[in-house]
Write an enzyme that holds these catalytic residues in place. Structure first.
Site, PDB file in Angstrom:
ATOM      1  N   CYS A 196      51.359  59.804  28.085  1.00  0.00           N
ATOM      2  CA  CYS A 196      52.251  59.973  29.243  1.00  0.00           C
ATOM      3  C   CYS A 196      53.736  59.855  28.888  1.00  0.00           C
ATOM      4  O   CYS A 196      54.556  60.685  29.309  1.00  0.00           O
ATOM      5  CB  CYS A 196      51.894  58.970  30.330  1.00  0.00           C
ATOM      6  SG  CYS A 196      51.478  57.336  29.714  1.00  0.00           S
ATOM      7  N   GLY A 211      50.103  52.784  34.105  1.00  0.00           N
ATOM      8  CA  GLY A 211      49.806  53.381  32.806  1.00  0.00           C
ATOM      9  C   GLY A 211      48.712  52.658  32.049  1.00  0.00           C
ATOM     10  O   GLY A 211      48.139  53.189  31.104  1.00  0.00           O
ATOM     11  N   HIS A 257      56.865  56.071  34.805  1.00  0.00           N
ATOM     12  CA  HIS A 257      57.546  55.547  33.623  1.00  0.00           C
ATOM     13  C   HIS A 257      59.005  56.031  33.598  1.00  0.00           C
ATOM     14  O   HIS A 257      59.291  57.152  34.031  1.00  0.00           O
ATOM     15  CB  HIS A 257      56.878  56.062  32.346  1.00  0.00           C
ATOM     16  CG  HIS A 257      55.492  55.542  32.114  1.00  0.00           C
ATOM     17  ND1 HIS A 257      54.941  54.486  32.807  1.00  0.00           N
ATOM     18  CD2 HIS A 257      54.539  55.947  31.221  1.00  0.00           C
ATOM     19  CE1 HIS A 257      53.706  54.260  32.351  1.00  0.00           C
ATOM     20  NE2 HIS A 257      53.442  55.132  31.402  1.00  0.00           N
TER      21      HIS A 257
HETATM   22  N1  NAP Z   1      47.046  55.537  33.292  1.00  0.00           N
HETATM   23  C1  NAP Z   1      47.836  56.412  32.687  1.00  0.00           C
HETATM   24  O1  NAP Z   1      49.037  56.584  33.018  1.00  0.00           O
HETATM   25  C2  NAP Z   1      47.317  57.271  31.597  1.00  0.00           C
HETATM   26  C3  NAP Z   1      48.118  58.314  31.176  1.00  0.00           C
HETATM   27  C4  NAP Z   1      47.664  59.137  30.162  1.00  0.00           C
HETATM   28  C5  NAP Z   1      46.431  58.896  29.608  1.00  0.00           C
HETATM   29  N2  NAP Z   1      45.655  57.861  30.029  1.00  0.00           N
HETATM   30  C6  NAP Z   1      44.347  57.690  29.398  1.00  0.00           C
HETATM   31  O2  NAP Z   1      43.314  58.062  30.317  1.00  0.00           O
HETATM   32  C7  NAP Z   1      42.170  57.243  30.115  1.00  0.00           C
HETATM   33  C8  NAP Z   1      41.800  56.545  31.406  1.00  0.00           C
HETATM   34  O3  NAP Z   1      42.901  55.779  31.866  1.00  0.00           O
HETATM   35  P1  NAP Z   1      42.926  55.123  33.318  1.00  0.00           P
HETATM   36  O4  NAP Z   1      44.292  54.540  33.434  1.00  0.00           O
HETATM   37  O5  NAP Z   1      42.449  56.084  34.355  1.00  0.00           O
HETATM   38  O6  NAP Z   1      41.849  53.939  33.101  1.00  0.00           O
HETATM   39  P2  NAP Z   1      40.934  53.189  34.202  1.00  0.00           P
HETATM   40  O7  NAP Z   1      41.614  53.172  35.509  1.00  0.00           O
HETATM   41  O8  NAP Z   1      40.543  51.913  33.565  1.00  0.00           O
HETATM   42  O9  NAP Z   1      39.631  54.142  34.331  1.00  0.00           O
HETATM   43  C9  NAP Z   1      38.706  54.320  33.277  1.00  0.00           C
HETATM   44  C10 NAP Z   1      37.663  55.346  33.681  1.00  0.00           C
HETATM   45  O10 NAP Z   1      36.806  55.583  32.562  1.00  0.00           O
HETATM   46  C11 NAP Z   1      35.451  55.353  32.962  1.00  0.00           C
HETATM   47  N3  NAP Z   1      34.676  54.831  31.839  1.00  0.00           N
HETATM   48  C12 NAP Z   1      34.922  53.730  31.118  1.00  0.00           C
HETATM   49  N4  NAP Z   1      33.968  53.569  30.169  1.00  0.00           N
HETATM   50  C13 NAP Z   1      33.108  54.594  30.310  1.00  0.00           C
HETATM   51  C14 NAP Z   1      31.913  54.981  29.642  1.00  0.00           C
HETATM   52  N5  NAP Z   1      31.420  54.275  28.621  1.00  0.00           N
HETATM   53  N6  NAP Z   1      31.287  56.104  30.066  1.00  0.00           N
HETATM   54  C15 NAP Z   1      31.775  56.828  31.093  1.00  0.00           C
HETATM   55  N7  NAP Z   1      32.898  56.510  31.776  1.00  0.00           N
HETATM   56  C16 NAP Z   1      33.560  55.406  31.374  1.00  0.00           C
HETATM   57  C17 NAP Z   1      35.540  54.339  34.087  1.00  0.00           C
HETATM   58  O11 NAP Z   1      34.360  54.363  34.830  1.00  0.00           O
HETATM   59  P3  NAP Z   1      33.888  53.060  35.685  1.00  0.00           P
HETATM   60  O12 NAP Z   1      34.742  53.037  36.928  1.00  0.00           O
HETATM   61  O13 NAP Z   1      32.477  53.356  35.965  1.00  0.00           O
HETATM   62  O14 NAP Z   1      34.113  51.872  34.823  1.00  0.00           O
HETATM   63  C18 NAP Z   1      36.771  54.896  34.827  1.00  0.00           C
HETATM   64  O15 NAP Z   1      36.397  56.026  35.587  1.00  0.00           O
HETATM   65  C19 NAP Z   1      42.531  56.303  28.961  1.00  0.00           C
HETATM   66  O16 NAP Z   1      42.071  56.878  27.768  1.00  0.00           O
HETATM   67  C20 NAP Z   1      44.033  56.265  28.997  1.00  0.00           C
HETATM   68  O17 NAP Z   1      44.573  55.968  27.746  1.00  0.00           O
HETATM   69  C21 NAP Z   1      46.064  57.046  31.033  1.00  0.00           C
END
Ligand code: NAP
Length: 329
Positions: free
Chosen positions: A126, A157, A234
């Site tokens: 991001c 994030g 951000h």
């Molecule tokens: N937040 C940001 O600004 C941002 C920006 C760019 C990239 N990212 C990337 O995007 C990804 C997710 O970020 P987030 O902020 O959305 O995290 P989050 O809110 O913690 O959500 C994680 C998601 O992944 C799922 N998950 C976790 N373990 C899994 C597994 N073993 N099998 C299938 N699904 C699984 C979770 O499902 P459950 O609900 O069932 O646990 C949930 O839907 C990360 O790799 C992060 O680095 C985030």
């Protein structure tokens, strides 16, 4: 067009649902996928309740595109299995970004690199996306020599757990901690894990991903990434040195003509970008443009964007739209 969102229950997944809906993405079927913990739960899309399924069930359905935002390990394990059944994966984690065989794409900058043989496509970090969106048009015109960037990153994030930590702290509730310290009323100079060189992984993403996206390994980048208690997006203070000199009014002109960038730079009316106002928007906002008087050909700027939108979900959906438009899936 059958599309799966892997990580649909997370922060990014949730915004992906919104973005697909808002952009009226061409869909015949939407598969919502998360961990076993969430299987059977229902999420709303276009007024309809859709049941969350597991990754193996989604693979059986052979989607055309899978939008992944479920963390690096899930991606490393499962993205190749989707690719094996013919699905094109667009991945939000850092798992594939620096893999030489994978494209790292910001559609406004380098979507033209994409080919129909690309089965796993990486979405950049991001903080990198918003920085390169603001810098790419300037790089083209003046050629970047060195970037010094300091980030002021939102808790969104880090994911759901971090937003909950901040909300709990504001409400005075003791709960799970996503960070090693309180974030409310604090600033933590620690985004992602530390590497052997003393930088965090987030800081090194700003270095390596910028060079890859702009296609220029000679660009020097140094970064300090800081988590602050905001939720909207951000912010980044960027100091950029060019090979060639620039004219500030021309810089303003170039940025205002760049798709996906909005110039907010009018000191007379206190106009500059802020995360509270970038929240929920797709653009990257740029302001506080000023010449760095301490050395030649150097510009200071302030860049803000919603990390869950252009920094993640919107960029991913734009890649998918590009693939469809150009018959690459
Ligand atoms: N937040 C940001 O600004 C941002 C920006 C760019 C990239 N990212 C990337 O995007 C990804 C997710 O970020 P987030 O902020 O959305 O995290 P989050 O809110 O913690 O959500 C994680 C998601 O992944 C799922 N998950 C976790 N373990 C899994 C597994 N073993 N099998 C299938 N699904 C699984 C979770 O499902 P459950 O609900 O069932 O646990 C949930 O839907 C990360 O790799 C992060 O680095 C985030």
């Amino acid at each position: 067009m059958k599309v799966a969102i892997v990580g649909a229950t997370g922060m990014v997944g949730n915004v992906m649902l919104k973005v697909l809906e808002e952009r009226n993405f061409p869909l015949d079927e939407l598969l919502l996928v998360a961990s076993e913990r969430s299987v059977g739960n229902k999420l709303k899309f276009k007024g309809e309740n859709i049941e969350v399924i597991s990754i193996p069930s989604a693979i059986e359905k052979r989607p055309d595109i899978a939008l992944f935002s479920a963390g690096g390990n899930t991606s490393l394990e499962w993205a190749p299995k989707f690719a094996e059944v013919g699905t094109t994966v667009i991945d939000n984690s850092s798992a594939w970004r620096m893999d030489l065989s994978k494209k790292l794409v910001v559609p406004e900058i380098n979507a033209n690199e994409l080919e129909n043989t690309d089965k796993i496509i990486a979405n950049p970090n991001c903080s990198t996306i918003q920085m390169v969106m603001a810098l790419a048009p300037l790089h083209k015109k003046y050629k970047i020599k060195r970037i010094v960037v300091s980030t002021y990153q939102s808790v969104s994030g880090t994911g759901v757990k971090a937003v909950e930590q901040m909300e709990n702290e504001i409400a005075g509730i003791k709960g799970d901690m996503a960070y090693p310290y309180p974030i409310h009323k604090n600033a933590i100079p620690h985004c992602d894990v530390f590497e052997d060189n003393g930088y965090t992984k987030e800081e090194m993403k700003l270095v390596n991903e910028t060079q890859k996206i702009l296609g220029d390994a000679t660009i020097a980048v140094t970064a300090t990434a800081v988590r602050i208690p905001t939720a909207g997006g951000h912010s980044e203070a960027i100091n950029v040195e060019f090979d060639n000199d620039f004219d500030l009014s021309e810089v303003r002109q170039l940025l205002s003509e760049t798709d996906g960038v909005t110039l907010q730079d009018n000191l007379d009316v206190n106009m500059y970008p802020m995360p509270m106002y970038a929240h929920g928007k797709d653009d990257v906002f740029v302001g506080r443009l000023r010449r760095d008087g301490s050395q030649p050909n150097t510009l200071n700027m302030w860049v803000v964007s919603d990390n869950l939108r252009k920094g993640a979900a919107t960029n991913t959906v734009q890649i998918a739209e590009y693939l469809i438009k150009n018959a690459l899936v």
